[in-house]
Design a protein around this motif. Structure first.
Motif, PDB file in Angstrom:
ATOM      1  N   PRO A 244       0.827  -1.214   0.000  1.00 23.96           N
ATOM      2  CA  PRO A 244       0.000   0.000   0.000  1.00 23.96           C
ATOM      3  C   PRO A 244       0.861   1.264   0.000  1.00 23.96           C
ATOM      4  O   PRO A 244       1.931   1.291   0.590  1.00 23.96           O
ATOM      5  CB  PRO A 244      -0.791  -0.111   1.304  1.00 23.96           C
ATOM      6  CG  PRO A 244      -0.758  -1.550   1.656  1.00 23.96           C
ATOM      7  CD  PRO A 244       0.542  -2.078   1.140  1.00 23.96           C
ATOM      8  N   ARG A 245       0.365   2.273  -0.696  1.00 19.61           N
ATOM      9  CA  ARG A 245       1.122   3.510  -0.841  1.00 19.61           C
ATOM     10  C   ARG A 245       0.968   4.413   0.386  1.00 19.61           C
ATOM     11  O   ARG A 245      -0.136   4.627   0.889  1.00 19.61           O
ATOM     12  CB  ARG A 245       0.628   4.262  -2.079  1.00 19.61           C
ATOM     13  CG  ARG A 245       1.441   5.490  -2.402  1.00 19.61           C
ATOM     14  CD  ARG A 245       0.781   6.356  -3.446  1.00 19.61           C
ATOM     15  NE  ARG A 245      -0.616   6.546  -3.144  1.00 19.61           N
ATOM     16  CZ  ARG A 245      -1.610   6.237  -3.975  1.00 19.61           C
ATOM     17  NH1 ARG A 245      -1.355   5.724  -5.151  1.00 19.61           N
ATOM     18  NH2 ARG A 245      -2.862   6.445  -3.626  1.00 19.61           N
ATOM     19  N   VAL A 246       2.095   4.934   0.825  1.00 20.30           N
ATOM     20  CA  VAL A 246       2.120   5.803   2.009  1.00 20.30           C
ATOM     21  C   VAL A 246       2.367   7.237   1.560  1.00 20.30           C
ATOM     22  O   VAL A 246       3.129   7.463   0.619  1.00 20.30           O
ATOM     23  CB  VAL A 246       3.263   5.359   2.956  1.00 20.30           C
ATOM     24  CG1 VAL A 246       3.329   6.237   4.197  1.00 20.30           C
ATOM     25  CG2 VAL A 246       3.113   3.898   3.340  1.00 20.30           C
TER      26      VAL A 246
ATOM     27  N   ASP B  63      -1.797   8.862  -7.975  1.00 19.06           N
ATOM     28  CA  ASP B  63      -2.860   8.636  -8.972  1.00 19.06           C
ATOM     29  C   ASP B  63      -4.126   8.164  -8.250  1.00 19.06           C
ATOM     30  O   ASP B  63      -4.120   7.119  -7.610  1.00 19.06           O
ATOM     31  CB  ASP B  63      -2.370   7.574  -9.965  1.00 19.06           C
ATOM     32  CG  ASP B  63      -3.450   7.175 -10.973  1.00 19.06           C
ATOM     33  OD1 ASP B  63      -4.492   7.849 -11.025  1.00 19.06           O
ATOM     34  OD2 ASP B  63      -3.228   6.180 -11.687  1.00 19.06           O
ATOM     35  N   PHE B  64      -5.165   8.965  -8.335  1.00 19.59           N
ATOM     36  CA  PHE B  64      -6.427   8.515  -7.722  1.00 19.59           C
ATOM     37  C   PHE B  64      -7.407   8.041  -8.800  1.00 19.59           C
ATOM     38  O   PHE B  64      -8.623   8.021  -8.595  1.00 19.59           O
ATOM     39  CB  PHE B  64      -7.050   9.599  -6.825  1.00 19.59           C
ATOM     40  CG  PHE B  64      -7.469  10.853  -7.545  1.00 19.59           C
ATOM     41  CD1 PHE B  64      -6.569  11.886  -7.727  1.00 19.59           C
ATOM     42  CD2 PHE B  64      -8.753  11.003  -8.030  1.00 19.59           C
ATOM     43  CE1 PHE B  64      -6.950  13.044  -8.394  1.00 19.59           C
ATOM     44  CE2 PHE B  64      -9.144  12.153  -8.691  1.00 19.59           C
ATOM     45  CZ  PHE B  64      -8.235  13.175  -8.878  1.00 19.59           C
ATOM     46  N   GLY B  65      -6.835   7.633  -9.919  1.00 15.71           N
ATOM     47  CA  GLY B  65      -7.670   7.151 -11.028  1.00 15.71           C
ATOM     48  C   GLY B  65      -8.582   6.022 -10.600  1.00 15.71           C
ATOM     49  O   GLY B  65      -8.239   5.206  -9.751  1.00 15.71           O
TER      50      GLY B  65
ATOM     51  N   ILE C  21     -11.340   6.610  -9.140  1.00 13.61           N
ATOM     52  CA  ILE C  21     -12.301   7.259  -8.244  1.00 13.61           C
ATOM     53  C   ILE C  21     -12.790   8.498  -8.986  1.00 13.61           C
ATOM     54  O   ILE C  21     -12.109   9.513  -9.064  1.00 13.61           O
ATOM     55  CB  ILE C  21     -11.636   7.686  -6.912  1.00 13.61           C
ATOM     56  CG1 ILE C  21     -10.896   6.512  -6.272  1.00 13.61           C
ATOM     57  CG2 ILE C  21     -12.672   8.286  -5.961  1.00 13.61           C
ATOM     58  CD1 ILE C  21     -11.738   5.337  -5.884  1.00 13.61           C
TER      59      ILE C  21
ATOM     60  N   GLN D 269     -15.096  12.700  -2.999  1.00 11.48           N
ATOM     61  CA  GLN D 269     -15.014  11.494  -2.172  1.00 11.48           C
ATOM     62  C   GLN D 269     -13.552  11.110  -1.929  1.00 11.48           C
ATOM     63  O   GLN D 269     -13.184  10.690  -0.845  1.00 11.48           O
ATOM     64  CB  GLN D 269     -15.754  10.338  -2.867  1.00 11.48           C
ATOM     65  CG  GLN D 269     -15.850   9.053  -2.054  1.00 11.48           C
ATOM     66  CD  GLN D 269     -16.680   9.195  -0.782  1.00 11.48           C
ATOM     67  OE1 GLN D 269     -17.633   9.978  -0.733  1.00 11.48           O
ATOM     68  NE2 GLN D 269     -16.308   8.473   0.243  1.00 11.48           N
ATOM     69  N   TYR D 270     -12.712  11.319  -2.957  1.00 11.11           N
ATOM     70  CA  TYR D 270     -11.285  11.000  -2.769  1.00 11.11           C
ATOM     71  C   TYR D 270     -10.664  11.943  -1.727  1.00 11.11           C
ATOM     72  O   TYR D 270      -9.933  11.509  -0.842  1.00 11.11           O
ATOM     73  CB  TYR D 270     -10.510  11.086  -4.084  1.00 11.11           C
ATOM     74  CG  TYR D 270      -9.058  10.754  -3.842  1.00 11.11           C
ATOM     75  CD1 TYR D 270      -8.659   9.439  -3.634  1.00 11.11           C
ATOM     76  CD2 TYR D 270      -8.098  11.756  -3.717  1.00 11.11           C
ATOM     77  CE1 TYR D 270      -7.348   9.120  -3.333  1.00 11.11           C
ATOM     78  CE2 TYR D 270      -6.777  11.449  -3.421  1.00 11.11           C
ATOM     79  CZ  TYR D 270      -6.415  10.130  -3.227  1.00 11.11           C
ATOM     80  OH  TYR D 270      -5.116   9.818  -2.906  1.00 11.11           O
TER      81      TYR D 270
ATOM     82  N   LYS E 175     -12.059  13.528   0.677  1.00  5.81           N
ATOM     83  CA  LYS E 175     -12.589  13.203   2.019  1.00  5.81           C
ATOM     84  C   LYS E 175     -11.753  12.086   2.651  1.00  5.81           C
ATOM     85  O   LYS E 175     -11.434  12.130   3.834  1.00  5.81           O
ATOM     86  CB  LYS E 175     -14.059  12.751   1.870  1.00  5.81           C
ATOM     87  CG  LYS E 175     -14.761  12.484   3.181  1.00  5.81           C
ATOM     88  CD  LYS E 175     -16.184  12.022   2.919  1.00  5.81           C
ATOM     89  CE  LYS E 175     -16.870  11.583   4.192  1.00  5.81           C
ATOM     90  NZ  LYS E 175     -18.177  10.958   3.937  1.00  5.81           N
ATOM     91  N   THR E 176     -11.391  11.100   1.852  1.00  3.79           N
ATOM     92  CA  THR E 176     -10.572   9.995   2.347  1.00  3.79           C
ATOM     93  C   THR E 176      -9.119  10.414   2.494  1.00  3.79           C
ATOM     94  O   THR E 176      -8.474  10.094   3.498  1.00  3.79           O
ATOM     95  CB  THR E 176     -10.663   8.798   1.370  1.00  3.79           C
ATOM     96  OG1 THR E 176     -12.035   8.469   1.192  1.00  3.79           O
ATOM     97  CG2 THR E 176      -9.914   7.585   1.894  1.00  3.79           C
TER      98      THR E 176
ATOM     99  N   LYS F 228      -7.631  13.146   3.232  1.00  2.35           N
ATOM    100  CA  LYS F 228      -7.197  13.925   4.392  1.00  2.35           C
ATOM    101  C   LYS F 228      -7.230  13.116   5.692  1.00  2.35           C
ATOM    102  O   LYS F 228      -6.790  13.602   6.722  1.00  2.35           O
ATOM    103  CB  LYS F 228      -8.012  15.218   4.537  1.00  2.35           C
ATOM    104  CG  LYS F 228      -9.471  15.029   4.785  1.00  2.35           C
ATOM    105  CD  LYS F 228     -10.152  16.392   4.814  1.00  2.35           C
ATOM    106  CE  LYS F 228     -11.577  16.233   5.300  1.00  2.35           C
ATOM    107  NZ  LYS F 228     -12.263  17.489   5.440  1.00  2.35           N
TER     108      LYS F 228
ATOM    109  N   LEU G 111      -5.867   9.965   5.608  1.00  2.00           N
ATOM    110  CA  LEU G 111      -4.828   8.943   5.446  1.00  2.00           C
ATOM    111  C   LEU G 111      -3.603   9.257   6.307  1.00  2.00           C
ATOM    112  O   LEU G 111      -3.278  10.424   6.516  1.00  2.00           O
ATOM    113  CB  LEU G 111      -4.387   8.858   3.973  1.00  2.00           C
ATOM    114  CG  LEU G 111      -5.451   8.394   2.974  1.00  2.00           C
ATOM    115  CD1 LEU G 111      -4.888   8.445   1.552  1.00  2.00           C
ATOM    116  CD2 LEU G 111      -5.931   6.982   3.292  1.00  2.00           C
TER     117      LEU G 111
END
Lengths: 117, 357
Positions: free
Chosen positions: A6-8, A42-44, A46, A51-52, A54-55, A57, A59
């Protein structure tokens, strides 16, 4: 195939982009210009930027982010894309820049660009 | 069902506020951030009339022997080991908030003095006019709700540990703690299974265990001397103890028995993934989601595993998705923050392969 790690969020300057083309464009661009401390995400997949964000911030590592640049495809019209970005930023409590390529001050500072990748 | 929590001064948790809890809650975060302490705080809140409420916590963490001194037995539950500070655990259910507070009292004087006998088996009491209460160390425990107050005192003195209750009602909500270390409790599990068997719920338990042990067709509680054990039929010539079927089956059995026996209660599971292969976790989570609904039970579990998180997200999708939340704990200075991810937010995080543990 081994599971992907998973990306940090690691850097303080973040470029958020949608899709592989934009991702590789910004990756090569910041490396070519030799700008340090940048991470391209890349939030491709979504479609809903709101919505992206919201998530995003919530992480781990987000507190490190001092500057965010959002790069989106204009798709149908640039005006529509700008409106959509502004709405998503406002809804999630981010600073909202008036125009593309300008930073709105806040924590984090925010800018956006709309193009055809 | 608990809808919100506020914990102050308990173990590593200087202050933790969780404004929203759902039926199924999975808790993540780095080592030593306070995930197990969160479960322990909730359990302590409900374990109110138990003189061993604190010693049980040490046992769950694998500590079996401790000197009977406040500094070793009680200080570890206080934030930064500072016993002069107060512990506060507030639990909000649907319409009300109840707060438990714990304070160290080095000079507790009991209001009742037990008469001492002159010797074993003697009927004569040694009664002296100068007998005075002996001060003991105590933890003063107070529950407050709607202006009403209940108090008790956990004592440590020459007679060992005890609990003096001034006034305290027994808690109706049942809480069950499933520790990360596999502590087999065959009698307890057999008793719980017996209750379910009487109610004709055996099939539900078997169906759940078949997620891991697909050959299982029947279960029975068998007494052998003072011990009762649950045995299962997996197609061998004889039934075998469920514990011999592996740690995963035993753990699953403990979980399903806990949920089914804690109707309207709460089940706390530490390090959920221990003993479970990733490939079965999605079905287990779905099973837990459905069982928790059927028995109106709330579940709070901790994990370090991304696979467990993904499995929970997938297993609790569809009609169960509104029952599910993921909480990530993060320590910032002296405060522990809970980042709450609802189903949609977790979907975004997982679809973008983002780290959320």
């Amino acid at each position: 195939m081994p599971p992907r790690k998973p990306r940090v969020i690691e850097k303080d300057k973040i470029i958020l982009v949608e899709g592989a083309d934009a991702y590789f464009f910004f990756m090569w661009a910041y490396q070519a210009f030799g700008v340090p401390g940048i991470q391209v995400i890349d939030f491709g997949g979504i479609n809903d930027l709101g919505q992206y964000l919201k998530t995003f911030k919530e992480l781990p590592g987000y507190e490190k982010a001092s500057t965010i640049l959002i790069g989106r495809d204009a798709e149908k019209t640039a005006d529509g894309a700008v409106k959509s970005i502004k709405t998503a930023l406002k809804k999630n409590g981010f600073a909202v820049p008036e125009r593309p390529f300008t930073f709105a001050e806040g924590k984090p500072r925010v800018a956006y660009v709309v193009s055809r990748f | 069902m608990i809808t919100a929590l506020d914990i102050k001064g308990f173990k590593g948790l200087g202050h933790l506020s969780i404004p929203r809890l759902t039926r199924i809650n999975l808790v993540g975060g780095k080592n030593n951030v306070g995930k197990t302490s969160l479960l322990e705080a909730v359990f302590l809140f409900f374990d109110r009339i138990n003189p061993q409420m604190l010693t049980n916590q040490f046992a769950r963490r694998g500590v079996s022997v401790l000197p009977l001194e406040p500094d070793t037995m009680w200080a570890p539950i206080f934030h930064d080991y500072e016993m002069e500070k107060e512990i506060s655990i507030s639990v909000t259910s649907v319409n009300s908030t109840k707060t438990m507070s714990i304070k160290f009292n080095p000079n507790y004087t009991p209001s009742v003095v037990r008469a001492k006998t002159t010797g074993q088996g003697s009927q004569q009491l040694q009664i002296r006019t100068d007998q005075k209460p002996t001060p003991s160390y105590a933890l003063d425990i107070t529950y407050k709700m709607n202006g009403k107050k209940e108090t008790s005192h956990l004592l440590m003195g020459i007679e060992g540990l005890g609990l003096h209750i001034d006034y305290m009602k027994a808690e109706k909500t049942q809480a069950v703690f499933i520790a990360s270390r596999s502590l087999m409790k065959p009698n307890e599990d057999a008793e719980k299974f017996g209750k379910l068997d009487i109610m004709g719920k055996q099939d539900a338990v078997i169906k759940f265990l078949r997620i891991i042990e697909t050959n299982l067709t029947a279960l029975s509680s068998v007494s052998m001397g003072n011990i009762s054990m649950i045995h299962g039929d997996i197609g061998l010539k004889r039934k075998i103890p469920v514990s011999y079927m592996g740690e995963g089956v035993s753990k699953l059995l403990s979980i399903v028995l806990a949920i089914a026996n804690a109707k309207d209660g709460i089940v706390l599971i530490d390090e959920f993934e221990n003993g479970l292969h990733y490939s079965v976790m999605e079905k287990i989570w779905e099973g837990i989601g459905r069982a928790a609904r059927e028995f109106n039970c709330q579940v709070i579990a901790t994990t370090h595993s991304y696979e467990c998180l993904e499995a929970a997200y997938k297993g609790l999708s569809g009609d169960l998705q509104n029952d599910f939340s993921y909480l990530r704990l993060d320590r910032i200075d002296d405060e522990t923050k809970a980042k709450i991810f609802d189903f949609d937010m977790l979907k975004v995080a997982i679809d973008t392969n983002s780290e959320v543990r």
